[in-house]
Design a protein around this motif. Structure first.
Motif, short mmCIF file in Angstrom:
data_model
loop_
_atom_site.label_atom_id
_atom_site.label_comp_id
_atom_site.label_asym_id
_atom_site.label_seq_id
_atom_site.Cartn_x
_atom_site.Cartn_y
_atom_site.Cartn_z
N HIS A 98 -31.08 -70.27 -115.01
CA HIS A 98 -30.31 -69.68 -116.10
C HIS A 98 -30.85 -68.29 -116.46
O HIS A 98 -32.05 -68.12 -116.66
N VAL A 105 -25.65 -70.93 -124.56
CA VAL A 105 -25.31 -72.24 -124.00
C VAL A 105 -25.79 -73.35 -124.94
O VAL A 105 -26.81 -73.22 -125.61
N ARG A 106 -25.04 -74.45 -124.99
CA ARG A 106 -25.35 -75.54 -125.91
C ARG A 106 -26.18 -76.63 -125.23
O ARG A 106 -25.98 -76.93 -124.05
N THR A 109 -24.08 -79.36 -123.71
CA THR A 109 -23.53 -79.02 -122.40
C THR A 109 -24.55 -79.30 -121.30
O THR A 109 -24.23 -79.86 -120.25
N GLY A 133 -20.09 -70.30 -114.29
CA GLY A 133 -21.12 -69.94 -115.25
C GLY A 133 -22.50 -70.44 -114.89
O GLY A 133 -22.78 -70.77 -113.74
N TYR A 134 -23.34 -70.50 -115.89
CA TYR A 134 -24.73 -70.95 -115.76
C TYR A 134 -25.03 -71.97 -116.84
O TYR A 134 -24.37 -71.97 -117.87
N ASP A 170 -17.67 -75.14 -123.37
CA ASP A 170 -18.72 -74.32 -123.96
C ASP A 170 -18.65 -72.90 -123.41
O ASP A 170 -19.04 -72.65 -122.26
N GLY A 172 -20.52 -70.59 -123.95
CA GLY A 172 -21.87 -70.09 -123.72
C GLY A 172 -22.29 -70.08 -122.26
O GLY A 172 -23.21 -69.35 -121.89
N VAL A 173 -21.61 -70.85 -121.42
CA VAL A 173 -21.99 -70.88 -120.00
C VAL A 173 -21.55 -69.62 -119.27
O VAL A 173 -22.01 -69.35 -118.15
#
Length: 224
Positions: A98, A105-106, A109, A133-134, A170, A172-173
């Motif tokens: 990451h 990111v959560r 997740t 994503g990551y 999410d 955030g990814v």
């Protein structure tokens, strides 16, 4: 199953003017500290890979396990392999890669992704609204394959591994806070350094920066 998160924070961060690992995210915490906390809540051991400004990052993060990337100037894969080597020494069964500039990111997740890991050859990658994503989640067998890759960029090294895409809700990814303009749009201020650890608790108790969850810039590249 032992899961080890590798947070990539070795790059020069030319556009941000500050080391990305040290930039404030929320509650007085840096990008790196915020991610270390999130991955820890998901049950992962955490390794931060550092290169440029390593001394300052170590001083700011005394509680984070940090690994030096002596060849960070050779490109992202040099730092990734430094982290992978350390993770293998930690006897990781699963590794999560990451970038440090994707701190939103959560933990929920991450837990879902870890539950989705299947057999020893398995690997997966989250996606949000079709965008990859990551973190990239790899079994130990795939980590060993990645260690032997001659590719300079991670995406090229991952080709042929047939990672499963997992759709998540999410954003955030895919959020990449890698320019001053993106940071200011999200937080209403120019990029700034997180306070030193001793002042962090006091700041968090008084004012906290907003948790960013939408309207963010997407990216599929590890930190520079």
């Amino acid at each position: 199953m032992k899961a080890v998160a590798i947070i990539l924070a070795a790059g020069e961060a030319r556009r941000m003017a500050h080391p990305k690992a040290l930039i404030e995210h929320e509650g007085g915490r840096s990008f790196l500290q915020s991610l270390a906390s999130t991955f820890g809540k998901a049950g992962c051991a955490v390794l931060g890979v550092i290169g440029k400004d390593a001394e300052a990052v170590r001083e700011q993060h005394p509680s984070v396990n940090l690994v030096d990337s002596p060849r960070w100037q050779d490109g992202p894969m040099a730092s990734i392999k430094a982290g992978l080597s350390a993770a293998l020494e930690e006897e990781a069964d699963v590794v999560l890669l990451h970038p440090v500039d994707m701190p939103a990111v959560r933990a929920s997740t991450l837990k879902s992704l870890l539950k989705g890991v299947g057999d020893a050859e398995d690997g997966l990658r989250p996606e949000f609204e079709g965008a990859p994503g990551y973190p990239v989640v790899l079994s130990r067998a795939l980590v060993e394959r990645l260690m032997g890759s001659d590719a300079v960029q991670l995406d090229a090294a991952l080709q042929g591994m047939k990672l499963r895409r997992v759709s998540v809700k999410d954003p955030g990814v895919v959020v990449n806070i890698n320019t001053p303009e993106t940071y200011e749009r999200l937080f209403g201020t120019a990029p700034r350094l997180a306070p030193p650890p001793k002042r962090r608790a006091k700041k968090a108790a008084s004012t906290a920066m907003p948790v960013v969850s939408s309207g963010m810039e997407m990216s599929a590249s590890p930190e520079e």
